[in-house]
Design an enzyme around this catalytic site. Structure first.
Site, PDB file in Angstrom:
ATOM      1  N   ARG A 164       1.001  -1.037   0.009  1.00 29.54           N
ATOM      2  CA  ARG A 164      -0.091   0.148   0.011  1.00 29.54           C
ATOM      3  C   ARG A 164       0.978   1.312  -0.315  1.00 29.54           C
ATOM      4  O   ARG A 164       0.558   2.083   0.707  1.00 29.54           O
ATOM      5  CB  ARG A 164      -1.043   0.249   1.159  1.00 29.54           C
ATOM      6  N   SER A 238     -11.008  -1.066   2.986  1.00 31.62           N
ATOM      7  CA  SER A 238      -9.808  -0.730   3.852  1.00 31.62           C
ATOM      8  C   SER A 238      -9.497   1.029   4.381  1.00 31.62           C
ATOM      9  O   SER A 238      -8.871   1.635   3.949  1.00 31.62           O
ATOM     10  CB  SER A 238      -8.944  -1.469   3.745  1.00 31.62           C
ATOM     11  N   GLU A 333      -5.130   4.254   6.071  1.00 35.69           N
ATOM     12  CA  GLU A 333      -4.526   3.686   4.816  1.00 35.69           C
ATOM     13  C   GLU A 333      -5.545   5.375   3.873  1.00 35.69           C
ATOM     14  O   GLU A 333      -4.924   5.530   2.652  1.00 35.69           O
ATOM     15  CB  GLU A 333      -5.346   2.321   4.382  1.00 35.69           C
TER      16      GLU A 333
HETATM   17  N1  EPU Z   1     -10.793 -10.837   9.732  1.00 33.00           N
HETATM   18  C1  EPU Z   1     -11.672 -10.604  11.182  1.00 33.00           C
HETATM   19  N2  EPU Z   1     -12.143  -9.820  11.138  1.00 33.00           N
HETATM   20  C2  EPU Z   1     -12.823  -9.375  10.157  1.00 33.00           C
HETATM   21  C3  EPU Z   1     -12.331  -9.613   8.712  1.00 33.00           C
HETATM   22  C4  EPU Z   1     -11.536 -10.177   8.621  1.00 33.00           C
HETATM   23  O1  EPU Z   1     -10.473 -11.462  12.004  1.00 33.00           O
HETATM   24  O2  EPU Z   1     -14.355  -8.465  10.236  1.00 33.00           O
HETATM   25  C5  EPU Z   1      -9.609 -11.607   9.760  1.00 33.00           C
HETATM   26  C6  EPU Z   1      -9.578 -13.061   9.610  1.00 33.00           C
HETATM   27  O3  EPU Z   1      -8.622 -13.694  10.282  1.00 33.00           O
HETATM   28  C7  EPU Z   1      -9.388 -13.357   7.711  1.00 33.00           C
HETATM   29  C8  EPU Z   1      -8.110 -12.215   8.206  1.00 33.00           C
HETATM   30  O4  EPU Z   1      -8.194 -11.243   8.891  1.00 33.00           O
HETATM   31  O5  EPU Z   1      -8.833 -14.628   7.222  1.00 33.00           O
HETATM   32  C9  EPU Z   1      -7.562 -11.661   6.380  1.00 33.00           C
HETATM   33  O6  EPU Z   1      -9.430 -10.528   6.169  1.00 33.00           O
HETATM   34  P1  EPU Z   1      -9.725 -10.526   4.279  1.00 33.00           P
HETATM   35  O7  EPU Z   1      -9.003 -11.894   4.198  1.00 33.00           O
HETATM   36  O8  EPU Z   1     -10.808 -10.058   4.497  1.00 33.00           O
HETATM   37  O9  EPU Z   1      -8.613  -9.369   3.948  1.00 33.00           O
HETATM   38  P2  EPU Z   1      -7.575  -8.533   4.790  1.00 33.00           P
HETATM   39  O10 EPU Z   1      -5.995  -8.607   4.998  1.00 33.00           O
HETATM   40  O11 EPU Z   1      -8.735  -8.180   6.075  1.00 33.00           O
HETATM   41  C10 EPU Z   1      -6.837  -6.840   2.590  1.00 33.00           C
HETATM   42  C11 EPU Z   1      -6.773  -5.493   1.979  1.00 33.00           C
HETATM   43  C12 EPU Z   1      -8.151  -5.526   1.341  1.00 33.00           C
HETATM   44  C13 EPU Z   1      -8.226  -7.422  -0.050  1.00 33.00           C
HETATM   45  C14 EPU Z   1      -8.060  -8.221   1.258  1.00 33.00           C
HETATM   46  C15 EPU Z   1      -8.263  -9.657   0.474  1.00 33.00           C
HETATM   47  C16 EPU Z   1      -5.571  -3.771   3.510  1.00 33.00           C
HETATM   48  C17 EPU Z   1      -5.598  -2.952   4.412  1.00 33.00           C
HETATM   49  N3  EPU Z   1      -6.508  -4.763   2.586  1.00 33.00           N
HETATM   50  O12 EPU Z   1      -7.663  -6.547   4.079  1.00 33.00           O
HETATM   51  O13 EPU Z   1      -8.378  -4.724   0.366  1.00 33.00           O
HETATM   52  O14 EPU Z   1      -9.574  -6.786  -0.020  1.00 33.00           O
HETATM   53  O15 EPU Z   1      -7.409  -8.329   1.981  1.00 33.00           O
HETATM   54  O16 EPU Z   1      -6.782  -9.891  -0.653  1.00 33.00           O
HETATM   55  O17 EPU Z   1      -4.408  -4.655   2.916  1.00 33.00           O
HETATM   56  C18 EPU Z   1      -9.117  -1.777   0.664  1.00 33.00           C
HETATM   57  O18 EPU Z   1      -6.919  -2.023   0.744  1.00 33.00           O
HETATM   58  O19 EPU Z   1      -9.666  -0.887   0.431  1.00 33.00           O
HETATM   59  C19 EPU Z   1      -8.973  -3.577   0.664  1.00 33.00           C
HETATM   60  C20 EPU Z   1     -10.092  -4.109   0.757  1.00 33.00           C
END
Ligand code: EPU
Length: 337
Positions: A164, A238, A333
């Site tokens: 990012r 995010s 972010e």
């Molecule tokens: N999780 C929780 N609670 C929640 C959601 C997620 O505990 O409410 C935990 C779970 O363990 C899950 C892990 O977080 O396995 C990862 O969740 P997710 O795959 O939804 O991804 P993220 O790390 O929360 C990042 C990006 C997203 C992107 C997703 C998928 C960042 C800041 N965000 O989110 O990007 O869509 O991975 O690759 O890196 C964006 O930038 O606007 C965005 C949505």
């Protein structure tokens, strides 16, 4: 050059925050852009640029000129049997460009389906999702310097992409206007379905050997089920970055919370901010018109008429509580205006 005065910005930011631009102009070609920035320089007026408005939180009216980027165009500039080099104008909508590539069977960006925003914003924070980042397909971009009006091609190395992050968020912040971005896409796509629940989603769709069209559909399905549609509930995706902690800090956390999700990265251990926020009971929090989304704790939302400052204050409370509970400082972010 025609400015609209005291123009409401509600429809120009995906949080749908009510704030006004002192002057607003939509630019559709390079000449109008140059004319506008030259005028602003001469009159010593600040300029602010909005693409899709999907990564900003407006906390006050915007003084000076707001430029809405509507530079459009998709051109194939080079191709062979394996690759195609496509130049996208910066005002193109990112997701529409993904759909264009998927339709033509040009692989590489299908995992980045349904990310809000424009082509021009994509390199600034090196957008990423489901195991793919912009830098994986990025070839170069053309930008114009906002004070010298020099045009420059930035190569992959020069953009200094990180998680990012890019040179446009660091030492070159605010100095350049991105005109167009060239991506190198493949004509023999290999699907990348290892991240998270893409495989499960494809199985649900009864697909064992997916095409990039299938991967795009699966990603659209996952995102639509977890992330609020900004057309319905104001949000900017995010709100925080996922923090990276040292190995020793991670070991401490793991001994307290054996279930903590993590990804090992080159400079430490990345922990989903959503998990930290959920663990502190913020998921689904709602006060007045603002809150934390019920399906993804990383997303702050405006249910109707929230003020930018309400959301900013909420983000500060979240940062403080995560700091106190885990000794981790979350970083925003989203850009605060
Ligand atoms: N999780 C929780 N609670 C929640 C959601 C997620 O505990 O409410 C935990 C779970 O363990 C899950 C892990 O977080 O396995 C990862 O969740 P997710 O795959 O939804 O991804 P993220 O790390 O929360 C990042 C990006 C997203 C992107 C997703 C998928 C960042 C800041 N965000 O989110 O990007 O869509 O991975 O690759 O890196 C964006 O930038 O606007 C965005 C949505």
């Amino acid at each position: 050059m025609q400015f609209e005065l005291n123009k409401p910005l509600k429809d120009f930011n995906t949080f749908h925050i009510e704030a006004h631009a002192e002057k607003l102009i939509c630019i559709e070609d390079e000449a109008s852009l140059l004319e506008t920035v030259a005028f602003a320089k001469k009159e010593k007026i600040n300029t602010h640029f909005i693409g899709g408005g999907s990564n900003i939180l407006l906390t006050k009216n915007v003084q000076g000129i707001v430029v809405i980027n509507q530079l459009k165009g998709i051109k194939i500039i080079q191709e062979n049997e394996e690759f195609v080099m496509v130049n996208f104008s910066s005002g193109e909508n990112w997701h529409e460009c993904v759909l264009w590539a998927v339709e033509h069977n040009y692989g590489g960006i299908e995992n980045l389906s349904l990310i809000p925003g424009t082509i021009g914003a994509s390199p600034i924070q090196n957008i990423g999702a489901y195991g793919v980042e912009l830098k994986d397909v990025f070839h170069s971009l053309e930008a114009i310097h906002l004070t010298s009006f020099e045009k420059k091609i930035f190569t992959l190395e020069e953009c200094q992409f990180g998680y990012r992050d890019s040179i446009f968020k660091q030492q070159e912040k605010g100095n350049w206007f991105i005109l167009n971005v060239t991506l190198q896409l493949t004509k023999n796509p290999v699907c990348n379905i290892n991240y998270g629940n893409i495989k499960d989603e494809l199985l649900k769709m009864n697909i064992e050997y997916p095409s990039i069209q299938d991967v795009s559909k699966a990603v659209i399905q996952i995102r639509s089920s977890k992330l609020p549609n900004p057309a319905e509930i104001g949000n900017a995706g995010s709100f925080f970055k996922n923090p990276i902690v040292s190995h020793s800090h991670f070991e401490e956390l793991k001994s307290l919370y054996p279930e903590i999700p993590f990804f090992t990265v080159s400079n430490g251990v990345k922990i989903p901010a959503a998990w930290l926020i959920e663990k502190n009971n913020w998921k689904g929090f709602k006060e007045g018109d603002y809150g934390v989304h019920k399906n993804q704790a990383l997303v702050l939302v405006n249910y109707n008429n929230a003020k930018g400052n309400d959301i900013l204050n909420l983000s500060t409370q979240i940062i403080t509580s995560v700091q106190q509970a885990f000794n981790i400082t979350l970083e925003r972010e989203v850009n605060i205006w």
